[in-house]
Design a protein around this motif. Structure first.
Motif, short mmCIF file in Angstrom:
data_model
loop_
_atom_site.label_atom_id
_atom_site.label_comp_id
_atom_site.label_asym_id
_atom_site.label_seq_id
_atom_site.Cartn_x
_atom_site.Cartn_y
_atom_site.Cartn_z
N UNK A 167 1.01 -1.15 0.38
CA UNK A 167 0.18 -0.03 -0.06
C UNK A 167 0.42 1.10 0.06
N UNK A 168 0.54 2.03 -0.64
CA UNK A 168 1.27 3.65 -0.90
C UNK A 168 1.16 4.13 1.19
N UNK A 169 2.49 4.54 1.20
CA UNK A 169 3.90 4.85 0.36
C UNK A 169 4.45 3.52 0.16
N UNK A 170 4.65 2.80 -0.63
CA UNK A 170 5.48 1.03 -0.45
C UNK A 170 6.73 0.88 -0.06
N UNK A 171 6.65 -0.50 0.59
CA UNK A 171 8.54 -0.67 0.97
C UNK A 171 8.63 -1.63 1.67
N UNK A 172 9.43 -1.54 2.16
CA UNK A 172 9.31 -3.59 2.75
C UNK A 172 9.36 -3.56 4.92
N UNK A 173 8.80 -4.62 5.07
CA UNK A 173 8.04 -5.02 5.79
C UNK A 173 9.11 -6.37 6.48
N UNK A 174 8.76 -6.52 8.03
CA UNK A 174 9.78 -7.73 8.70
C UNK A 174 8.59 -8.51 9.17
N UNK A 175 9.22 -9.77 9.21
CA UNK A 175 8.56 -10.61 9.40
C UNK A 175 9.06 -11.76 10.51
N UNK A 176 9.96 -11.61 11.65
CA UNK A 176 10.45 -12.64 12.28
C UNK A 176 9.41 -13.53 12.53
N UNK A 177 10.28 -15.32 12.08
CA UNK A 177 9.45 -16.47 12.66
C UNK A 177 10.24 -17.36 13.46
N UNK A 178 10.00 -17.41 14.66
CA UNK A 178 10.71 -18.44 15.86
C UNK A 178 10.72 -20.03 14.97
N UNK A 179 11.64 -20.51 15.26
CA UNK A 179 11.74 -22.81 14.78
C UNK A 179 10.36 -23.22 15.74
N UNK A 180 10.04 -22.91 17.08
CA UNK A 180 9.02 -24.27 16.98
C UNK A 180 7.92 -23.55 16.65
N UNK A 181 7.49 -22.41 16.14
CA UNK A 181 6.04 -21.71 15.57
C UNK A 181 6.24 -22.70 13.93
N UNK A 182 7.40 -22.06 13.06
CA UNK A 182 7.60 -22.12 12.00
C UNK A 182 6.71 -24.03 12.23
N UNK A 183 7.62 -24.49 13.21
CA UNK A 183 7.59 -26.30 13.46
C UNK A 183 6.19 -26.86 13.49
N UNK A 184 5.47 -25.72 14.65
CA UNK A 184 4.36 -26.02 14.35
C UNK A 184 3.41 -27.05 13.85
N UNK A 185 2.66 -28.50 14.47
CA UNK A 185 1.34 -29.37 13.67
C UNK A 185 0.50 -28.40 13.40
N UNK A 186 0.38 -28.43 12.19
CA UNK A 186 -1.12 -27.66 11.97
C UNK A 186 -2.15 -28.58 12.11
N UNK A 187 -3.51 -28.30 12.45
CA UNK A 187 -4.58 -29.19 12.64
C UNK A 187 -5.65 -28.96 11.69
N UNK A 188 -5.97 -27.32 11.34
CA UNK A 188 -6.57 -27.77 9.83
C UNK A 188 -5.20 -26.54 9.50
N UNK A 189 -5.85 -25.82 8.03
CA UNK A 189 -5.34 -24.77 6.91
C UNK A 189 -4.92 -23.41 7.64
N UNK A 190 -4.28 -22.60 7.57
CA UNK A 190 -4.23 -21.33 7.82
C UNK A 190 -5.38 -20.74 7.37
N UNK A 191 -5.67 -19.77 8.17
CA UNK A 191 -7.16 -18.84 7.96
C UNK A 191 -6.45 -17.19 6.77
N UNK A 192 -7.58 -17.69 6.24
CA UNK A 192 -7.29 -16.02 5.44
C UNK A 192 -8.18 -16.30 4.66
#
Ligand SMILES: Cc1ncc(C[n+]2csc(CCOP(=O)(O)OP(=O)(O)O)c2C)c(N)n1
Ligand SMILES: [Mg+2]
Length: 563
Positions: A167-192
């Motif tokens: 969205x204007x004005x465009x630009x970089x964004x940052x997301x940090x991703x903890x290892x435990x969270x990325x490794x979580x077993x998912x029951x249902x697909x991530x909502x979107x």
């Protein structure tokens, strides 16, 4: 081995892909285990995920994403290793931020649990790499940052990150991703709800403001357009060319980051404000953070100044005090299109006299630039003018030129919108080589030429960049404007201490950069390398290098240009 479960990292990668992200430029560490597992799983399942590209330096990874996006308009993702990898990338992030290039920068976060979870700490570094606020070191240069808290956020955080980046004005964004969270077993697909998230358009101007500007243009004797970031959307340059032509508006792309106007357009009046600024009675500043240097030059008293841009106050710049009589928040394109309509049917008593004057000035300028280059060509040392003039024989309408920061349209006129990209206003050096690789990835059929200072080339971690060019089959032409010097540093010293003690050493203290044989570095990467010292040898050397690139081999020409 069977893999009946899904982990959050799979959802995450698929969410990137659902947003059209084609590449994940990555430099991994111990935090990547779930990402690696997720890629391995998707290889089996054929689910759509971005293509991972391992880039052996973080600045090069961000510069590649920048290069890809500046050519395509499509944001890409970068993933780096925890705090240390992120720290390495901040230079390029500052460039992207000031240039408003959307990038999803991510990094792993060291595991926060010491024991007990899948992904808990398992290595010595997992303690020392934890920070109280990992995003803190880059918060000032991103539009948004977040740490993913739960696996089932994988879809929604990506949705949010990209809507903020785009969205204007465009630009970089940052997301940090903890290892435990990325490794979580998912029951249902991530909502979107990403298919039901209309994005706001870039700002459009108020019609009263455009009417006012049109009136001022019609009445002006000596208007002047100064641009900087105009051309980021190539359509900007198309409309500007029409307006400049019809209304005889001289255009000065000052420290431009993009192609704003063709070098042969009679209203291209060089890239320095100079005498046109002093003479102007109306200065139209479009997407230019610094339209002139106030300590060196100023518009005349009484001249009107108009500032147009998506963020015309440059809200993230702590101090900026350029005058403005009319400030318009609008994308360059929307403002130019509206202006074209508002001007239609008006008459301007000054246009024809101005056209004649500026056309004559353009012819004189071009003759001067050509003369300067040709004279150097007959001499015994190569200079910037001759180097750029000779490049003109290599580039065609489809060539992408990347400048950090030795390219000049004066000597090498370009004709195509979207054909020129230069280092960000922030001037974080080391951008051009990586950006050229990203540009080549985005446009494999176009010749990509970067013109880099010797300093800029070394800042780019050249081994990492040549490595990528070879491994990813991205043949680019790198031309080094090699003055064996940090020329800008020397200039700054002499500017401030022209009569100081430093001037006795010609300002070279801390600026001298005795140059190695750069042309041999590319040989280690199976590229074509040439060193050129004599002006007469340059055209053929550039042709040979371009031919090598066109046949699929990366090339580097080390052009020795004594100051
Ligand atoms: C990452 C980074 N470090 C330092 C600087 C300061 N700096 C600005 S211009 C410059 C010299 C660049 O040298 P080169 O690329 O050879 O270009 P030249 O000025 O010689 O034409 C330096 C060191 C910078 N802009 N970015
Ligand atoms: Mg230099």
């Amino acid at each position: 081995m069977t893999t009946p479960t899904r982990i959050a990292a799979e959802e995450y990668l698929e969410a990137l892909s659902a947003h059209g992200i084609e590449y994940l430029f990555a430099n991994p560490g111990t935090d990547f285990a779930p990402i690696v597992e997720a890629f391995a799983r998707t290889n089996r399942s054929n689910r759509k995920v971005p293509r991972p590209i391992v880039v052996p330096h973080e600045n090069a990874a961000v510069a590649m994403a920048h290069g890809y996006t500046m050519v395509t308009g499509k944001p890409q993702a970068v993933m780096l290793h925890t705090n240390v990898g992120t720290a390495n990338a901040i230079n390029m992030l500052i460039d992207a931020s000031r240039d408003r290039v959307p990038i999803l920068l991510t990094s792993g976060r060291t595991p926060f649990t010491e024991t007990g979870a899948e992904g808990s700490r398992s290595s010595h570094i997992h303690w020392a790499q934890e920070m109280f606020d990992q995003a803190g070191m880059l918060r000032e240069v991103v539009k948004w940052d977040y740490e993913m808290k739960r696996g089932d956020q994988a879809g929604t955080v990506v949705d949010r990150a990209l809507e903020m980046a785009m969205s204007s004005p465009r630009g970089p964004v940052y997301l940090s991703l903890p290892r435990e969270v990325l490794g979580e077993v998912m029951d249902a697909p991530a909502a979107s709800n990403r298919l039901h998230r209309a994005r706001p358009r870039a700002p459009v101007p108020a019609s009263a403001d455009i009417e006012q500007l049109a009136e001022w243009i019609a009445a002006a004797r000596a208007p002047l357009v100064i641009t900087g970031g105009l051309g980021q959307d190539p359509r900007d340059a198309v409309v500007l060319a029409r307006l400049a032509e019809q209304w005889a508006l001289p255009v000065v792309p000052y420290n431009t980051r993009y192609f704003a106007i063709a070098g042969e357009h009679p209203m291209f009046q060089g890239s320095m404000p100079g005498p046109l600024l002093k003479d102007a009675d109306l200065v139209i500043v479009i997407e230019a953070d610094v339209p002139w240097i106030p300590g060196k030059e100023q518009p005349a008293d009484g001249a009107r100044v108009v500032q147009i841009g998506e963020d015309p106050l440059y809200a993230r710049y702590p101090m900026r005090s350029f005058p403005s009589d009319l400030t318009i928040t609008s994308s360059a394109l929307a403002a130019l299109e509206a202006l074209e309509q508002a001007l239609a049917g008006r008459s301007d008593a000054h246009v024809e006299a101005r056209r004649a004057r500026l056309t004559k000035r353009s012819a004189e300028l071009h003759a001067g630039w050509r003369g300067e280059a040709e004279q150097a060509g007959r001499g015994n040392k190569i200079n910037l003018a001759w180097l750029n003039h000779c490049l003109g024989e290599v580039v065609d309408r489809d060539t992408i030129v990347i400048s950090e920061y030795s390219f000049r349209q004066e000597y090498c006129p370009l004709a195509t919108p979207g054909s020129l990209f230069a280092v960000s206003s922030a001037g974080g050096l080391g951008w051009g080589f990586g950006a050229s690789l990203g540009a080549k990835l985005a446009s494999p059929d176009r010749l990509v030429v970067s013109v880099l200072g010797d300093g800029a080339y070394m800042f780019a971690n050249p081994t990492a960049c040549h490595y990528i060019a070879e491994m990813q089959n991205l043949p680019v032409l790198t031309v080094i404007y090699n003055n064996a010097l940090y020329g800008a540093v020397r200039r700054a010293t002499l500017d401030m201490y022209g009569k100081g003690v430093a001037s006795e050493g010609d300002g070279r203290l801390l600026a001298d950069l005795p140059a190695p044989s750069f042309e041999k570095i590319v040989l280690a990467h199976n590229g074509h390398g040439e060193r050129v010292e004599r002006p007469g040898d340059l055209p053929a050397a550039l042709q040979r290098a371009a031919a090598a690139v066109r046949s699929g081999q990366q090339a580097l020409v080390n052009v020795i240009c004594p100051p």
